[in-house]
Design a protein around this motif. Sequence first.
Motif, PDB file in Angstrom:
ATOM      1  N   GLY A   1       0.815  -1.206   0.000  1.00 47.81           N
ATOM      2  CA  GLY A   1       0.000   0.000   0.000  1.00 47.81           C
ATOM      3  C   GLY A   1       0.850   1.257   0.000  1.00 47.81           C
ATOM      4  N   GLY A   2       1.986   1.214   0.709  1.00 51.12           N
ATOM      5  CA  GLY A   2       2.887   2.364   0.703  1.00 51.12           C
ATOM      6  C   GLY A   2       3.463   2.632  -0.669  1.00 51.12           C
ATOM      7  N   SER A   3       3.737   1.574  -1.425  1.00 50.49           N
ATOM      8  CA  SER A   3       4.254   1.750  -2.781  1.00 50.49           C
ATOM      9  C   SER A   3       3.218   2.404  -3.688  1.00 50.49           C
ATOM     10  CB  SER A   3       4.679   0.395  -3.352  1.00 50.49           C
ATOM     11  OG  SER A   3       5.092   0.514  -4.698  1.00 50.49           O
ATOM     12  N   VAL A   4       1.960   1.980  -3.560  1.00 51.58           N
ATOM     13  CA  VAL A   4       0.897   2.589  -4.358  1.00 51.58           C
ATOM     14  C   VAL A   4       0.713   4.050  -3.967  1.00 51.58           C
ATOM     15  CG1 VAL A   4      -1.561   2.488  -4.918  1.00 51.58           C
ATOM     16  CG2 VAL A   4      -0.252   0.376  -4.686  1.00 51.58           C
ATOM     17  N   GLN A   5       0.781   4.340  -2.670  1.00 47.02           N
ATOM     18  CA  GLN A   5       0.654   5.706  -2.203  1.00 47.02           C
ATOM     19  C   GLN A   5       1.770   6.576  -2.773  1.00 47.02           C
ATOM     20  OE1 GLN A   5       1.432   6.334   1.974  1.00 47.02           O
ATOM     21  NE2 GLN A   5       0.123   8.127   2.061  1.00 47.02           N
ATOM     22  N   ASN A   6       2.987   6.080  -2.763  1.00 45.22           N
ATOM     23  CA  ASN A   6       4.107   6.829  -3.315  1.00 45.22           C
ATOM     24  C   ASN A   6       3.923   7.098  -4.802  1.00 45.22           C
ATOM     25  OD1 ASN A   6       7.116   6.436  -4.721  1.00 45.22           O
ATOM     26  ND2 ASN A   6       7.123   7.779  -2.936  1.00 45.22           N
ATOM     27  N   GLY A   7       3.365   6.124  -5.522  1.00 44.06           N
ATOM     28  CA  GLY A   7       3.109   6.328  -6.943  1.00 44.06           C
ATOM     29  C   GLY A   7       2.094   7.436  -7.188  1.00 44.06           C
ATOM     30  N   TYR A   8       1.022   7.449  -6.410  1.00 41.00           N
ATOM     31  CA  TYR A   8       0.032   8.512  -6.543  1.00 41.00           C
ATOM     32  C   TYR A   8       0.629   9.870  -6.192  1.00 41.00           C
ATOM     33  CZ  TYR A   8      -3.781   5.130  -7.090  1.00 41.00           C
ATOM     34  OH  TYR A   8      -4.626   4.138  -7.556  1.00 41.00           O
ATOM     35  N   GLU A   9       1.465   9.918  -5.174  1.00 45.13           N
ATOM     36  CA  GLU A   9       2.095  11.181  -4.794  1.00 45.13           C
ATOM     37  C   GLU A   9       3.006  11.697  -5.899  1.00 45.13           C
ATOM     38  OE1 GLU A   9       2.239  10.367   0.055  1.00 45.13           O
ATOM     39  OE2 GLU A   9       3.970   9.924  -1.222  1.00 45.13           O
ATOM     40  N   ARG A  10       3.736  10.799  -6.546  1.00 41.05           N
ATOM     41  CA  ARG A  10       4.594  11.215  -7.657  1.00 41.05           C
ATOM     42  C   ARG A  10       3.759  11.732  -8.828  1.00 41.05           C
ATOM     43  NH1 ARG A  10       9.584   8.893  -8.495  1.00 41.05           N
ATOM     44  NH2 ARG A  10       9.487  10.075 -10.459  1.00 41.05           N
ATOM     45  N   ILE A  11       2.630  11.096  -9.074  1.00 36.14           N
ATOM     46  CA  ILE A  11       1.783  11.509 -10.189  1.00 36.14           C
ATOM     47  C   ILE A  11       1.257  12.918  -9.984  1.00 36.14           C
ATOM     48  CG2 ILE A  11      -0.459  11.074 -11.286  1.00 36.14           C
ATOM     49  CD1 ILE A  11       0.135   8.069 -10.936  1.00 36.14           C
ATOM     50  N   TRP A  12       0.846  13.233  -8.763  1.00 34.46           N
ATOM     51  CA  TRP A  12       0.279  14.548  -8.471  1.00 34.46           C
ATOM     52  C   TRP A  12       1.310  15.533  -7.925  1.00 34.46           C
ATOM     53  CZ3 TRP A  12      -4.346  16.086 -10.108  1.00 34.46           C
ATOM     54  CH2 TRP A  12      -5.261  15.107 -10.484  1.00 34.46           C
ATOM     55  N   ALA A  13       2.596  15.154  -7.978  1.00 34.00           N
ATOM     56  CA  ALA A  13       3.693  16.051  -7.558  1.00 34.00           C
ATOM     57  C   ALA A  13       3.489  16.551  -6.131  1.00 34.00           C
ATOM     58  CB  ALA A  13       3.813  17.233  -8.525  1.00 34.00           C
ATOM     59  N   LEU A  14       3.168  15.629  -5.232  1.00 28.65           N
ATOM     60  CA  LEU A  14       2.970  15.955  -3.826  1.00 28.65           C
ATOM     61  C   LEU A  14       4.151  15.434  -3.015  1.00 28.65           C
ATOM     62  CD1 LEU A  14      -0.802  15.015  -3.460  1.00 28.65           C
ATOM     63  CD2 LEU A  14       0.172  17.307  -3.660  1.00 28.65           C
ATOM     64  N   PRO A  15       4.440  16.063  -1.893  1.00 26.17           N
ATOM     65  CA  PRO A  15       5.540  15.570  -1.041  1.00 26.17           C
ATOM     66  C   PRO A  15       5.185  14.213  -0.447  1.00 26.17           C
ATOM     67  CG  PRO A  15       4.309  17.300   0.075  1.00 26.17           C
ATOM     68  CD  PRO A  15       3.810  17.273  -1.337  1.00 26.17           C
ATOM     69  N   PRO A  16       6.170  13.380  -0.156  1.00 24.00           N
ATOM     70  CA  PRO A  16       5.896  12.053   0.430  1.00 24.00           C
ATOM     71  C   PRO A  16       5.162  12.187   1.760  1.00 24.00           C
ATOM     72  CG  PRO A  16       8.171  12.207  -0.314  1.00 24.00           C
ATOM     73  CD  PRO A  16       7.612  13.584  -0.387  1.00 24.00           C
ATOM     74  N   GLY A  17       4.227  11.249   2.005  1.00 20.66           N
ATOM     75  CA  GLY A  17       3.488  11.250   3.260  1.00 20.66           C
ATOM     76  C   GLY A  17       4.381  10.849   4.421  1.00 20.66           C
ATOM     77  N   ARG A  18       4.044  11.336   5.602  1.00 20.22           N
ATOM     78  CA  ARG A  18       4.834  11.034   6.779  1.00 20.22           C
ATOM     79  C   ARG A  18       4.635   9.583   7.195  1.00 20.22           C
ATOM     80  NH1 ARG A  18       3.480  16.506  10.337  1.00 20.22           N
ATOM     81  NH2 ARG A  18       4.319  18.005   8.811  1.00 20.22           N
ATOM     82  N   TRP A  19       5.610   9.079   7.974  1.00 18.62           N
ATOM     83  CA  TRP A  19       5.594   7.661   8.319  1.00 18.62           C
ATOM     84  C   TRP A  19       4.380   7.302   9.172  1.00 18.62           C
ATOM     85  CZ3 TRP A  19       5.391   6.062  13.335  1.00 18.62           C
ATOM     86  CH2 TRP A  19       5.704   7.010  14.315  1.00 18.62           C
ATOM     87  N   HIS A  20       3.853   8.257   9.969  1.00 15.92           N
ATOM     88  CA  HIS A  20       2.729   7.910  10.826  1.00 15.92           C
ATOM     89  C   HIS A  20       1.425   7.786  10.047  1.00 15.92           C
ATOM     90  CE1 HIS A  20       1.208  12.039  10.670  1.00 15.92           C
ATOM     91  NE2 HIS A  20       2.423  12.468  10.969  1.00 15.92           N
ATOM     92  N   ARG A  21       1.459   8.082   8.754  1.00 10.57           N
ATOM     93  CA  ARG A  21       0.279   7.880   7.933  1.00 10.57           C
ATOM     94  C   ARG A  21       0.157   6.433   7.469  1.00 10.57           C
ATOM     95  NH1 ARG A  21       0.078  13.278   4.002  1.00 10.57           N
ATOM     96  NH2 ARG A  21      -0.150  14.809   5.678  1.00 10.57           N
ATOM     97  N   ILE A  22       0.870   5.540   8.115  1.00 12.49           N
ATOM     98  CA  ILE A  22       0.824   4.137   7.749  1.00 12.49           C
ATOM     99  C   ILE A  22      -0.569   3.567   7.961  1.00 12.49           C
ATOM    100  CG2 ILE A  22       1.491   3.281  10.022  1.00 12.49           C
ATOM    101  CD1 ILE A  22       3.187   1.181   8.625  1.00 12.49           C
ATOM    102  N   TRP A  23      -1.343   4.199   8.855  1.00 13.99           N
ATOM    103  CA  TRP A  23      -2.707   3.719   9.068  1.00 13.99           C
ATOM    104  C   TRP A  23      -3.548   3.879   7.807  1.00 13.99           C
ATOM    105  CZ3 TRP A  23      -7.070   6.755   8.570  1.00 13.99           C
ATOM    106  CH2 TRP A  23      -6.865   8.133   8.491  1.00 13.99           C
ATOM    107  N   ARG A  24      -3.231   4.859   6.990  1.00 15.18           N
ATOM    108  CA  ARG A  24      -3.944   5.003   5.720  1.00 15.18           C
ATOM    109  C   ARG A  24      -3.638   3.835   4.796  1.00 15.18           C
ATOM    110  NH1 ARG A  24      -6.383   9.789   4.667  1.00 15.18           N
ATOM    111  NH2 ARG A  24      -5.933  11.543   6.070  1.00 15.18           N
TER     112      ARG A  24
END
Length: 291
Positions: A110-133
């Motif tokens: 799930g973290g890998s998919v999240q990172n891919g979406y962040e790269r697509i929308w040019a957003l900064p990486p999510g913080r580690w405590h967002r692991i619950w997402r």
Amino acid sequence: MRQLRRGLHRAWEWVGVHALFGHGKELELMHRAMGFATLALVTLAPLLIVVAAADPLVRGGFAAWLADGMGLSGKSARALTIVISPPHNVIGTTSVWSGVLLAVFGVSFGGSVQNGYERIWALPPGRWHRIWRQATWLIALMAYLYQEVQTRTALHGFARISLSSATGLVFFWWGQHFLLGGQVRWRSLLPGAVATMIGLGGLRAFSSLVFTPLIVTNALSYGAVGTVLVVESWLIGVGFVVYGGALFGRWFCEHHWMPGQRHTTAEEPAGGPGGEEPPAGAGGEEPTVDE
């Protein structure tokens, strides 16, 4: 002739296909799709095997889930079942610690998919405590796949296609918004979810036409390795569609649906988009110098 060239150039600029290819190159779309397939096979598949084996309502285990997703039937589905089906005592031999490890590995997917979406929308990486997402998204993914398998025998034809399309659209629309922490507006994410579902439908049709005979041929020629290679190729296609659909959605919003509008909801830092204070004298009166 010049007017024709100018017209074609304006049409090309309006379509903006070059921008779409440029974004795909920056994202390294094929490389990311291959990473998606590898993680799905190594981290997500073992977790789904345990979940499918624990389900008392669906027979066939994870092999039935995978065959349904790939659109396989007949000999190809049986060849996949021979290789993928886990032993009957998979639940009894899975300890609590093993289950925890499987869940942790699934969250990394799930973290890998999240990172891919962040790269697509040019957003900064999510913080580690967002692991619950990531964990919540993983649970929603398993629920989505589970209902897809359940409807295999309950619904047929147009009814199942409609339900699968609706639930898939909701999942990928919500999934992007949730993993991105609400930093992108809902309406900006809708085209990407639609494109993802269209791509998955096309991939399923391609799989039933190409992978159905190919998986039987590879099973006879190369054994279990040949079957796994076909599955890995299909997973690469899934990763390409998941990331490519989101990338297409952003491109479509920026060039055709809502051009010139802001799509993110994150607040800009003080001092402007760059977070820097304007230099002295910029945009105002020049500083005076005491003589």
